[in-house]
Design a protein around this motif. Sequence first.
Motif, PDB file in Angstrom:
ATOM      1  N   ALA A 253       2.411  20.782   3.533  1.00 18.12           N
ATOM      2  CA  ALA A 253       3.124  21.163   2.310  1.00 18.12           C
ATOM      3  C   ALA A 253       2.695  20.270   1.148  1.00 18.12           C
ATOM      4  CB  ALA A 253       4.634  21.076   2.521  1.00 18.12           C
ATOM      5  N   ALA A 254       2.548  18.971   1.421  1.00 17.34           N
ATOM      6  CA  ALA A 254       2.135  18.040   0.359  1.00 17.34           C
ATOM      7  C   ALA A 254       0.708  18.332  -0.080  1.00 17.34           C
ATOM      8  CB  ALA A 254       2.264  16.602   0.855  1.00 17.34           C
ATOM      9  N   GLU A 255      -0.148  18.642   0.891  1.00 16.08           N
ATOM     10  CA  GLU A 255      -1.546  18.950   0.570  1.00 16.08           C
ATOM     11  C   GLU A 255      -1.609  20.204  -0.302  1.00 16.08           C
ATOM     12  OE1 GLU A 255      -3.861  19.061   4.204  1.00 16.08           O
ATOM     13  OE2 GLU A 255      -5.588  19.866   3.086  1.00 16.08           O
ATOM     14  N   ALA A 256      -0.756  21.165   0.014  1.00 12.77           N
ATOM     15  CA  ALA A 256      -0.760  22.421  -0.747  1.00 12.77           C
ATOM     16  C   ALA A 256      -0.389  22.194  -2.210  1.00 12.77           C
ATOM     17  CB  ALA A 256       0.200  23.418  -0.103  1.00 12.77           C
ATOM     18  N   LEU A 257       0.478  21.215  -2.441  1.00 21.23           N
ATOM     19  CA  LEU A 257       0.881  20.955  -3.829  1.00 21.23           C
ATOM     20  C   LEU A 257      -0.330  20.623  -4.700  1.00 21.23           C
ATOM     21  CD1 LEU A 257       4.096  18.741  -3.555  1.00 21.23           C
ATOM     22  CD2 LEU A 257       3.938  21.223  -3.749  1.00 21.23           C
ATOM     23  N   ASP A 258      -1.279  19.891  -4.094  1.00 21.81           N
ATOM     24  CA  ASP A 258      -2.469  19.502  -4.862  1.00 21.81           C
ATOM     25  C   ASP A 258      -3.334  20.696  -5.229  1.00 21.81           C
ATOM     26  OD1 ASP A 258      -1.766  16.857  -4.812  1.00 21.81           O
ATOM     27  OD2 ASP A 258      -2.911  16.401  -2.988  1.00 21.81           O
ATOM     28  N   LEU A 259      -3.118  21.813  -4.561  1.00 19.95           N
ATOM     29  CA  LEU A 259      -3.952  22.997  -4.829  1.00 19.95           C
ATOM     30  C   LEU A 259      -3.321  23.910  -5.884  1.00 19.95           C
ATOM     31  CD1 LEU A 259      -4.899  23.825  -1.128  1.00 19.95           C
ATOM     32  CD2 LEU A 259      -6.217  22.526  -2.820  1.00 19.95           C
ATOM     33  N   ILE A 260      -2.132  23.541  -6.335  1.00 25.12           N
ATOM     34  CA  ILE A 260      -1.478  24.377  -7.357  1.00 25.12           C
ATOM     35  C   ILE A 260      -1.918  23.886  -8.732  1.00 25.12           C
ATOM     36  CG2 ILE A 260       0.742  25.128  -8.327  1.00 25.12           C
ATOM     37  CD1 ILE A 260       1.947  24.646  -5.537  1.00 25.12           C
TER      38      ILE A 260
ATOM     39  N   LEU B 119       0.822  -1.212   0.000  1.00 25.46           N
ATOM     40  CA  LEU B 119       0.000   0.000   0.000  1.00 25.46           C
ATOM     41  C   LEU B 119       0.858   1.266   0.000  1.00 25.46           C
ATOM     42  CD1 LEU B 119      -3.242   0.507   0.528  1.00 25.46           C
ATOM     43  CD2 LEU B 119      -2.289   1.597   2.568  1.00 25.46           C
ATOM     44  N   THR B 120       1.956   1.238   0.766  1.00 28.32           N
ATOM     45  CA  THR B 120       2.792   2.439   0.845  1.00 28.32           C
ATOM     46  C   THR B 120       3.355   2.809  -0.522  1.00 28.32           C
ATOM     47  OG1 THR B 120       3.374   1.822   3.085  1.00 28.32           O
ATOM     48  CG2 THR B 120       4.777   3.448   2.026  1.00 28.32           C
TER      49      THR B 120
ATOM     50  N   ARG C  27       2.641   6.247  -2.432  1.00 31.72           N
ATOM     51  CA  ARG C  27       3.754   7.147  -2.783  1.00 31.72           C
ATOM     52  C   ARG C  27       3.797   7.416  -4.271  1.00 31.72           C
ATOM     53  NH1 ARG C  27       8.365   7.126   1.113  1.00 31.72           N
ATOM     54  NH2 ARG C  27       9.617   7.689  -0.684  1.00 31.72           N
ATOM     55  N   ASN C  28       3.416   6.428  -5.055  1.00 34.40           N
ATOM     56  CA  ASN C  28       3.426   6.635  -6.499  1.00 34.40           C
ATOM     57  C   ASN C  28       2.085   7.168  -6.998  1.00 34.40           C
ATOM     58  OD1 ASN C  28       6.112   5.740  -7.481  1.00 34.40           O
ATOM     59  ND2 ASN C  28       5.552   3.939  -6.320  1.00 34.40           N
ATOM     60  N   ARG C  29       1.222   7.487  -6.061  1.00 26.41           N
ATOM     61  CA  ARG C  29      -0.091   8.067  -6.372  1.00 26.41           C
ATOM     62  C   ARG C  29      -0.897   7.183  -7.307  1.00 26.41           C
ATOM     63  NH1 ARG C  29      -0.562  14.244  -5.800  1.00 26.41           N
ATOM     64  NH2 ARG C  29       0.536  14.464  -3.828  1.00 26.41           N
ATOM     65  N   LEU C  30      -0.729   5.885  -7.138  1.00 32.13           N
ATOM     66  CA  LEU C  30      -1.540   4.958  -7.927  1.00 32.13           C
ATOM     67  C   LEU C  30      -2.937   4.872  -7.326  1.00 32.13           C
ATOM     68  CD1 LEU C  30       1.117   2.151  -8.483  1.00 32.13           C
ATOM     69  CD2 LEU C  30       0.325   3.852 -10.129  1.00 32.13           C
TER      70      LEU C  30
ATOM     71  N   LEU D 249      14.317  20.704   3.252  1.00 31.19           N
ATOM     72  CA  LEU D 249      13.865  20.036   2.027  1.00 31.19           C
ATOM     73  C   LEU D 249      14.616  18.718   1.898  1.00 31.19           C
ATOM     74  CD1 LEU D 249      12.347  19.884  -0.659  1.00 31.19           C
ATOM     75  CD2 LEU D 249      14.050  21.403  -1.661  1.00 31.19           C
ATOM     76  N   VAL D 250      13.871  17.628   1.943  1.00 37.58           N
ATOM     77  CA  VAL D 250      14.456  16.285   1.827  1.00 37.58           C
ATOM     78  C   VAL D 250      13.704  15.558   0.719  1.00 37.58           C
ATOM     79  CG1 VAL D 250      14.890  14.099   3.007  1.00 37.58           C
ATOM     80  CG2 VAL D 250      15.019  16.247   4.290  1.00 37.58           C
ATOM     81  N   LEU D 251      14.423  15.069  -0.263  1.00 40.24           N
ATOM     82  CA  LEU D 251      13.752  14.401  -1.378  1.00 40.24           C
ATOM     83  C   LEU D 251      13.308  12.998  -0.994  1.00 40.24           C
ATOM     84  CD1 LEU D 251      15.817  15.356  -4.557  1.00 40.24           C
ATOM     85  CD2 LEU D 251      13.939  16.583  -3.431  1.00 40.24           C
ATOM     86  N   SER D 252      12.171  12.593  -1.568  1.00 40.71           N
ATOM     87  CA  SER D 252      11.738  11.204  -1.438  1.00 40.71           C
ATOM     88  C   SER D 252      12.585  10.365  -2.397  1.00 40.71           C
ATOM     89  CB  SER D 252      10.266  11.068  -1.824  1.00 40.71           C
ATOM     90  OG  SER D 252      10.122  11.306  -3.219  1.00 40.71           O
ATOM     91  N   ARG D 253      12.531   9.060  -2.233  1.00 38.57           N
ATOM     92  CA  ARG D 253      13.285   8.182  -3.135  1.00 38.57           C
ATOM     93  C   ARG D 253      12.816   8.384  -4.573  1.00 38.57           C
ATOM     94  NH1 ARG D 253      18.001   6.503  -2.968  1.00 38.57           N
ATOM     95  NH2 ARG D 253      17.649   6.023  -0.775  1.00 38.57           N
ATOM     96  N   GLU D 254      11.508   8.533  -4.763  1.00 34.14           N
ATOM     97  CA  GLU D 254      10.978   8.716  -6.115  1.00 34.14           C
ATOM     98  C   GLU D 254      11.532   9.999  -6.740  1.00 34.14           C
ATOM     99  OE1 GLU D 254       9.341   7.767  -3.466  1.00 34.14           O
ATOM    100  OE2 GLU D 254       8.288   5.915  -3.998  1.00 34.14           O
ATOM    101  N   GLU D 255      11.650  11.057  -5.920  1.00 36.80           N
ATOM    102  CA  GLU D 255      12.212  12.314  -6.441  1.00 36.80           C
ATOM    103  C   GLU D 255      13.696  12.161  -6.755  1.00 36.80           C
ATOM    104  OE1 GLU D 255      10.727  14.688  -2.995  1.00 36.80           O
ATOM    105  OE2 GLU D 255      10.174  16.119  -4.564  1.00 36.80           O
TER     106      GLU D 255
END
Lengths: 274, 772
Positions: free
Chosen positions: B104-111, A18-19, A23-26, B272-278
Amino acid sequence: MLDEHGDEAKVVAGSTALTIMLRNRLIDPSVLVSIGRLPGLADISADDGHLTLGSLATHRDVELNPIARERIPVLANTFHKVANVRVRNVATVGGVVAEADYASDPPAVFLALDAEIEAEGPNGKRSIPASEFFLSFYTTALAQNEIVTAVRVPVPQPGTRAVYEKFVTRSSEDRPCVGVAASMRLSADSDITEDVRVAVGAASETPQRYPDLEKMAVGKSMTEDLARSIAEGYAERIDTLDDMRGSAWYRTEMVKVWVRRALMHALADARAQA
Amino acid sequence: MIDARERVTGRVPYTINVEMPGMLHAKLLRSEMAHARLTRVDASRARELPGVVAVLTGEDIVAMGSIQPRFGPVLRDQPILAYGKVRFVGEPVAAVAAVNADIAAEALDLIEVDYEELPAVFDADAALADGAPVIHEEPPHPGPTFADIILHTGAGSNMCNHFKLRRGDIDAGFAEAVHIFEDEFTSPAVQHVPLETHACVASHEGDRIVIHAATQIPYILRSQLAEVFRLPQSSVRVIVPTLGGGYGAKCYPNIEPIATALSMVARRPVRLVLSREEEFVTITKHAVRIRMKTGLRADGTIVARKVEAHFNTGAYADIGPRLIKNGGYGTGGPTDIPNVWIDSYAVYTNLPPAGAFRGYGISQAAWAYETQADMMAERLGMDPLDFRMRNLLETGQRFATGEVVDDCHFKELLTTVADKIGWDASAPTRVIGPDNNGSGRKAVAKGISCIIKGTVTPSTSTANAKLNDDGSLNVLTSSVEMGQGIHTAMATLAAEEMGVPIERVTISQVDTDVTPYDQQTSSSRSAQAMGAAVVGAVREIKEQLVQRGAELLEAAESDVEMVDGKVQVRGAPSKALTPSEVIRGTRAGNLLGRGTFQAHGGLDPETGQGLASVHWHQAAGAAVVEVDLDTGHVKVLRYEAAVYSGRTINDVQAELQTEGNVAFGLGQALFEELLYDNGQLQNGNLGDYMVASMEDMPTELGFNILENPERGEIHGIGETSLPPVMPAIANAIYRATGVRVTDLPVTPEKLLRGMQENAAAAKQAIEAELVA
């Protein structure tokens, strides 16, 4: 809660799958229902010819459980082969079946062993055979408001030997490109095959098993050629998929190799104990 | 390691552990398009979300006017946040700082972002084709960080830079050649996968910037931030805690300007710390295609080589324009080839930027020349080992850049590993199996390779040392500890020079307010370069001890010497003073020493001739592989790595560095590859992107670290043993299967297809013979 929130809710236990999806917004659920602390669901027990794996038992629990190791060693071995110990310490039995990721290892073994998935919801309990449980990519026979409570696996008849061959094309911690579960029972006084089962996982949308091809071997002495014929049959029928672990062409080739190898491996084990 | 206890007890402070009063948390909105005009970026709803303190878009930064909106170590082509257009999927478009990361993550969805999609290009061919969309319309603006680099950029095209090397007479060389071979080799983009992703905590309040950053380049970061925010360098303070791995990923500024700009607006520190995906879309290793034409004399010696190398540098230059120099001259290989012609290109595409990666262009170059070496040897019917022994550089011979190479050990390194694995060209492959429990036939075979790698030249390191009045020593250095053990190495050298136990030496954390200039922690340069600076600083202290000791001992300075860490009158051990006695006796408080290391050199921009490296790093590798002939699956049974260290400072760390290189190389040889679909990364997480695990490592792994005590010069080993790994493994696989894969990685599928094609061709040949 699942009734109340409908599609907006997701059940979470170990959260290894699930995580990643989150995280990948699937997926973007507004409600997560954690069942991680429900009592009694993490037990592994044996009774009247069945081994019951509670849905909250972790992969590591199954891998190390003395009853599982004694009654159905292939189950413990298969769970041992999943990912790495960090993942196995949290990923659950219920999670791996409910997620129905085509590239998971245990579903093929559950299918080969005629396991039943125990589900429970507001309308009560029911039991779904593994052969009817996995419908397509990430889709199962579970109703939206049902959860998996256990997987019940019949303990194979004495003399049965089963193997799970996991084939990876990248790191050894990768998910399988192809996984084959095979079990075999030879008659007590001869080399004749009494029962054969083969299930192929990770090659297509859902794990596949073909009883008519399995029966080709029953009542005969298993040979490399016979194993090859069965393997060719599986390769012909399975609609293999393409992903970063291998193309459809390569997967079909690997079904041929690994069904044959799994059968011959099971045969060698069965002969060794005879 | 001197910080072993802290490491195993989890007490090493990393950037992510930095907490500051009032600290905000930042998140980035990233482009969903590979190439598009930004027609609208509307962050108004995000600004209204309770808990959001600052929101920035690229246009906001341009509108501020006080900030230079673009940065980059060579070309100022990378916007802090995209404005006008986006150039790769994952490019930061907007940034939010809020009281916590969730808000901060929630705010991104509002842009809201509106894109007008543009045609995009993803490989060098498409990018250089006539009529290709131009990724950077404006001519690139070079900056002053690397003053030695002379650019050949193609304004109005996607040519980011062109490196040229011309040695001898290429036409005459090929005319002299008896055999000429032309082959093409490719290596894909891969990711560094440092355990710690990019991270920083920036504070830009008042007239100062204070930034804690996980970076390998504290001083380059300082100068870039000073330039972007138009401050004197002295007003920018870069503090670098221990890094959780770098591997080149953290070599150049990246997220730091974003966090600093947010802090400037918010007037609070921003984390600012990047996620693994970033991290996966932040920086990569260059994908490269190399066309290599090599001419041989009848005896197998290489007489001419012509190379065309296209490095896919992604949407922004980063260090690409400079890396293609190393990747370009590197294709000359460890051979004195009299006639060489190299064109190496960095090409812009709509992929994430490619930059420094452990091996720095040499892995890609060596993949080409060490694969071709085996191919050529086979075509000539020569043993690959003999072929190399005929061509490997010897002391006094010249490299492709025309410079004389000193202190050569290539032949010794290669024969060492070849002997270890029992190299025998006459019996290359052993087939085993099938066994009776279902496993199939397997082929076992051996492969070898040998490489040359330079280190960044010119380069400068400086260090300070402080001898306290109890005789303990502080070393102030801006070398970054990132797990490679540089602090242990510096403490070892300082203790040895000072004549004190290592426990009496403390190495500073990097803080540009305090620790002096260092060019960068990269290029396997620090043990040599910073090592020389640290030793120089301690020597300066020793000179002062002698001077002051002579006064106290009432002797002439020329009659006083340092013996066993004490100042003593020559030949009179009873007349001796400890450093502590000298400092206290002269009320010096402490003694300060300064050391500087500087290497000079550079290449002519038209011919690539000159001095590319202050000295040369040398390595060889030998692999034994087992290939499952039914599936193409490869297991590396044994790997022997050999590297020239000149002088090893710490045996265990030298082996660990080498082991790390083997892990990197094995993954890249067999399965690592970033997969893009129209610029969208398909495997940008650790479930889909695989790195080598412990179980994938060779069953037997040998380290052969060669020293030259007479000379005693330290050679960097952080990257050196990596480039041989991929060709050594692939050469072994070829000998096991007869399948030559020239495009990395060498996957089971490529091998199975090749084996089936070979079998079909062999069958056809037999049938044709029967018909005839």
